[in-house]
Design an enzyme around this catalytic site. Structure first.
Site, PDB file in Angstrom:
ATOM      1  CD  GLN A  74      -7.939  -8.140 -21.413  1.00 20.99           C
ATOM      2  OE1 GLN A  74      -8.605  -8.297 -20.410  1.00 20.99           O
ATOM      3  NE2 GLN A  74      -7.137  -9.058 -21.875  1.00 20.99           N
ATOM      4  CG  PHE A  75      -1.434  -5.462 -21.417  1.00 22.36           C
ATOM      5  CD1 PHE A  75      -0.530  -5.812 -22.408  1.00 22.36           C
ATOM      6  CD2 PHE A  75      -1.653  -6.349 -20.371  1.00 22.36           C
ATOM      7  CE1 PHE A  75       0.147  -7.018 -22.361  1.00 22.36           C
ATOM      8  CE2 PHE A  75      -0.981  -7.554 -20.316  1.00 22.36           C
ATOM      9  CZ  PHE A  75      -0.080  -7.891 -21.310  1.00 22.36           C
ATOM     10  CB  THR A  76      -4.094  -8.582 -24.304  1.00 26.17           C
ATOM     11  OG1 THR A  76      -5.429  -8.697 -23.802  1.00 26.17           O
ATOM     12  CG2 THR A  76      -3.107  -9.126 -23.283  1.00 26.17           C
TER      13      THR A  76
END
Length: 150
Positions: A74-76
């Site tokens: 989950q890069f966000t």
């Protein structure tokens, strides 16, 4: 390294109509984000933390009862929306850095004895879950914490 962890009764991730990972709980869903300075030490520390975190009913951990985990990249989690209306992703590590570290979290969890489901790195994923509680925490592991855990 940062993770949003939810205690779940069940969770799954689907990519292009195919379920790539699913767990039946009690267990944990861990959305894992990686930043530029993260290393294999943070990945190992995050895995140990997820495996031993006492979030399950009765203040038990996954390691106490062999509960499964679903790990989704989950890069966000490293998005920054403090200015303007459009978040920036500058603090998120690029794929070639982040993917091996998310894989390392999964590998270390499995080495510890965990049953682990996963998403597909970089894919458009649909995550479904039944949150128990609801119970959600943010876990962060950095260079100092990782070194102290060694």
């Amino acid at each position: 390294m940062r993770s949003v962890v939810q205690r779940v009764a069940r969770a799954s991730v689907t990519v292009a109509g195919e379920v790539t990972g699913a767990i039946e709980g009690p267990g944990l869903l861990a959305l894992v984000g990686v930043t530029h300075t993260d290393t294999a030490a943070e990945a190992a520390a995050m895995a140990r933390k997820l495996w031993t975190l006492r979030l399950l009913p009765g203040e038990l951990s996954c390691s106490d009862i062999g509960a499964p985990l679903l790990v989704v990249s989950q890069f966000t989690l490293y998005g920054d929306a403090r200015k303007g209306r459009r978040p920036t992703w500058q603090a998120a590590a690029p794929g070639p850095v982040a993917e091996p570290l998310v894989d390392a979290v999964v590998a270390e969890l499995r080495a510890l004895g965990a049953t682990v489901g996963t998403g597909v790195f970089g894919a458009e994923m649909a995550v479904e879950l039944t949150n128990e509680g609801p119970f959600t925490v943010i876990v962060e592991v950095d260079n100092r914490a990782a070194a102290a855990a060694q």
